[in-house]
Write an enzyme that holds these catalytic residues in place. Structure first.
Site, PDB file in Angstrom:
ATOM      1  N   ASN A 211      66.858   9.703 -30.954  1.00 49.75           N
ATOM      2  CA  ASN A 211      65.803   9.354 -31.913  1.00 49.75           C
ATOM      3  C   ASN A 211      64.831  10.517 -32.044  1.00 49.75           C
ATOM      4  O   ASN A 211      65.035  11.578 -31.441  1.00 49.75           O
ATOM      5  CB  ASN A 211      65.095   8.068 -31.481  1.00 49.75           C
ATOM      6  CG  ASN A 211      64.541   8.169 -30.073  1.00 49.75           C
ATOM      7  OD1 ASN A 211      63.657   8.981 -29.794  1.00 49.75           O
ATOM      8  ND2 ASN A 211      65.076   7.356 -29.158  1.00 49.75           N
ATOM      9  N   ASP A 281      68.201   1.580 -27.713  1.00 47.69           N
ATOM     10  CA  ASP A 281      68.525   0.169 -27.491  1.00 47.69           C
ATOM     11  C   ASP A 281      70.023  -0.044 -27.270  1.00 47.69           C
ATOM     12  O   ASP A 281      70.425  -0.987 -26.580  1.00 47.69           O
ATOM     13  CB  ASP A 281      68.066  -0.677 -28.678  1.00 47.69           C
ATOM     14  CG  ASP A 281      66.553  -0.698 -28.825  1.00 47.69           C
ATOM     15  OD1 ASP A 281      65.864  -0.756 -27.787  1.00 47.69           O
ATOM     16  OD2 ASP A 281      66.061  -0.635 -29.960  1.00 47.69           O
ATOM     17  N   PRO A 307      70.271  -1.253 -20.901  1.00 46.00           N
ATOM     18  CA  PRO A 307      69.293  -1.967 -20.080  1.00 46.00           C
ATOM     19  C   PRO A 307      67.877  -1.679 -20.564  1.00 46.00           C
ATOM     20  O   PRO A 307      67.597  -0.611 -21.106  1.00 46.00           O
ATOM     21  CB  PRO A 307      69.537  -1.398 -18.676  1.00 46.00           C
ATOM     22  CG  PRO A 307      70.146  -0.048 -18.905  1.00 46.00           C
ATOM     23  CD  PRO A 307      70.980  -0.201 -20.150  1.00 46.00           C
ATOM     24  N   ASP A 308      66.985  -2.643 -20.370  1.00 39.96           N
ATOM     25  CA  ASP A 308      65.591  -2.525 -20.813  1.00 39.96           C
ATOM     26  C   ASP A 308      64.730  -2.121 -19.616  1.00 39.96           C
ATOM     27  O   ASP A 308      64.390  -2.944 -18.767  1.00 39.96           O
ATOM     28  CB  ASP A 308      65.127  -3.868 -21.387  1.00 39.96           C
ATOM     29  CG  ASP A 308      63.783  -3.769 -22.083  1.00 39.96           C
ATOM     30  OD1 ASP A 308      62.925  -2.992 -21.609  1.00 39.96           O
ATOM     31  OD2 ASP A 308      63.578  -4.466 -23.088  1.00 39.96           O
ATOM     32  N   LYS A 339      55.966  -8.361 -28.395  1.00 40.24           N
ATOM     33  CA  LYS A 339      56.628  -7.591 -27.336  1.00 40.24           C
ATOM     34  C   LYS A 339      55.854  -7.685 -26.032  1.00 40.24           C
ATOM     35  O   LYS A 339      56.437  -7.835 -24.947  1.00 40.24           O
ATOM     36  CB  LYS A 339      56.774  -6.128 -27.776  1.00 40.24           C
ATOM     37  CG  LYS A 339      57.469  -5.231 -26.769  1.00 40.24           C
ATOM     38  CD  LYS A 339      57.623  -3.817 -27.340  1.00 40.24           C
ATOM     39  CE  LYS A 339      58.311  -2.885 -26.346  1.00 40.24           C
ATOM     40  NZ  LYS A 339      58.505  -1.517 -26.912  1.00 40.24           N
TER      41      LYS A 339
END
Length: 404
Positions: A211, A281, A307-308, A339
């Site tokens: 990104n 993500d 994974p977050d 969030k």
């Protein structure tokens, strides 16, 4: 001792009287010492005192007709092996951070190639003020500048807290390369873990998903946290930025590596976790071990969830004070607060990355900070300035929770 010639700058403050003892100690150690005083310093102690102790004329004026070729600032800048400013007032730190050269001392600091050490001295409220911390964050990014102190304790005004100049004996030892000067600030004694930059999810040996994150906001926060007295671990994805002074950098590439590095850093001890990284993500379900060749007009790529990291850290039984970031393009407040609630964060910092000239890759930003009881908007302004204000907010809110 590498430095034999010390240029001592003295700015306005009651601690200026201690600088006389510093000159005596440096001379006793066999060093050459020359003194530059600001107008404010002359209100607290006379140049004659330092002339007697150093054995050298004291310089107070930028335009000195007695200096070599009338350019005293260049002469002094070339002469010094090290510049030490003690005491360094809040006003001087602000001018130095902005690169101003409006008196002899700041002009010498701009002209010299020697290392510069500043020993702050001011009221504890002035030291904690976010503007001062913002200026310190800028100074900490300069590899030429080192911060010595300040100390904590009773102050001349009767307050108690951080802001006292280090004692002359300790400053003399630091000039001689003995010992380390610890910084005191609103995050003194705290250990922070900051994530920054993008992640890269490999498709094949030459391609990856990523990104636009530059890492600038995370790096500015890490620098501001060091200036506020924190021990900082910076877990960074691939960026093209200089490593901030005083941080423990741990480079990673993928989201999985980000999670593993963050978990390990928190296991080692963490008071505050700040997740500025733009973590992918999704990742390719299968990594091609060889470069994928062009065969058809279309190609399908199957992706799986990563994974977050932020949610994982916030869900720990020993979760630190956790701050998330939300880069949105629409309905910023709603998405950000959702969030924060879903991931059980203490605070979230949101910005609209669709605004031209702000956010990704820019040196400026505008954010809104949300916490369960309220919010505050910051900017548009430089990311360094925003970082200093965020650090002040985070320090305040985390300390409140700790004391509750």
């Amino acid at each position: 001792m590498a430095a034999k010639r010390i240029l001592l700058g003295i700015t306005g403050g009651i601690a200026a009287y201690k600088s006389a003892e510093l000159v005596r100690l440096l001379k006793k150690a066999g060093l050459e010492v020359r003194v530059v005083m600001t107008r404010g310093a002359e209100a607290f102690i006379t140049p004659l005192t330092f002339q007697a102790l150093s054995g050298e004329p004291v310089r107070t004026s930028l335009l000195d007709p007695e200096a070599e070729a009338g350019m005293g600032h260049i002469e002094l800048a070339k002469w010094a092996d090290q510049v030490v400013v003690a005491p360094a007032s809040a006003d001087f730190l602000a001018r130095l951070a902005q690169g101003m050269a409006d008196d002899l001392l700041t002009t010498v600091c701009c002209a010299t190639e020697a290392p510069i050490a500043v020993a702050p001295a001011m009221n504890q409220a002035m030291w904690k003020n976010f503007r001062t911390q913002r200026n310190l964050a800028l100074l900490m990014e300069d590899p030429q500048i080192t911060l010595w102190g300040p100390d904590q304790g009773e102050q001349a005004c009767g307050d108690t807290g951080p802001g006292r100049m280090l004692e002359p004996e300790r400053l003399a030892r630091l000039v001689n390369g003995e010992g380390v000067a610890e910084t005191t600030g609103p995050l003194s004694g705290k250990r922070l873990v900051v994530t920054a930059g993008p992640t890269r999810e490999p498709i094949d040996p030459v391609r990856y998903i990523t990104n636009h994150s530059s890492g600038k906001m995370g790096y500015a926060l890490a620098s501001a946290a060091v200036a506020a007295g924190a021990e900082v671990v910076l877990i960074s994805g691939p960026v093209s930025l200089a490593v901030p002074a005083g941080v423990d950098l741990r480079p990673v590439s993928t989201a999985q590596e980000m999670l593993e590095a963050a978990s390990k850093a928190v296991d080692e001890g963490c008071d505050i976790f700040i997740a500025t990284a733009a973590v992918a993500d999704y990742r390719p379900e299968v990594f091609a071990s060889e470069k994928i060749k062009k065969t058809n007009d279309n190609m399908s790529l199957s992706l799986v969830r990563n994974p977050d990291t932020l949610a994982t850290i916030a869900a720990r039984a020993d979760a630190p004070f956790t701050v998330g970031f939300a880069a949105e393009t629409t309905d910023v407040a709603r998405y950000a607060t959702d969030k924060m609630q879903r991931k059980k964060l203490n605070m979230i910092v949101a910005n609209d990355v669709s605004v031209p000239g702000l956010g990704f890759s820019s040196d400026r930003n505008a954010v809104t900070v949300f916490w369960p009881e309220g919010s505050e908007s910051i900017g548009p302004e430089s990311k360094q300035s925003i970082a200093a204000r965020l650090v002040a907010l985070i320090a305040d809110h985390s300390n409140r929770i700790e004391q509750a």
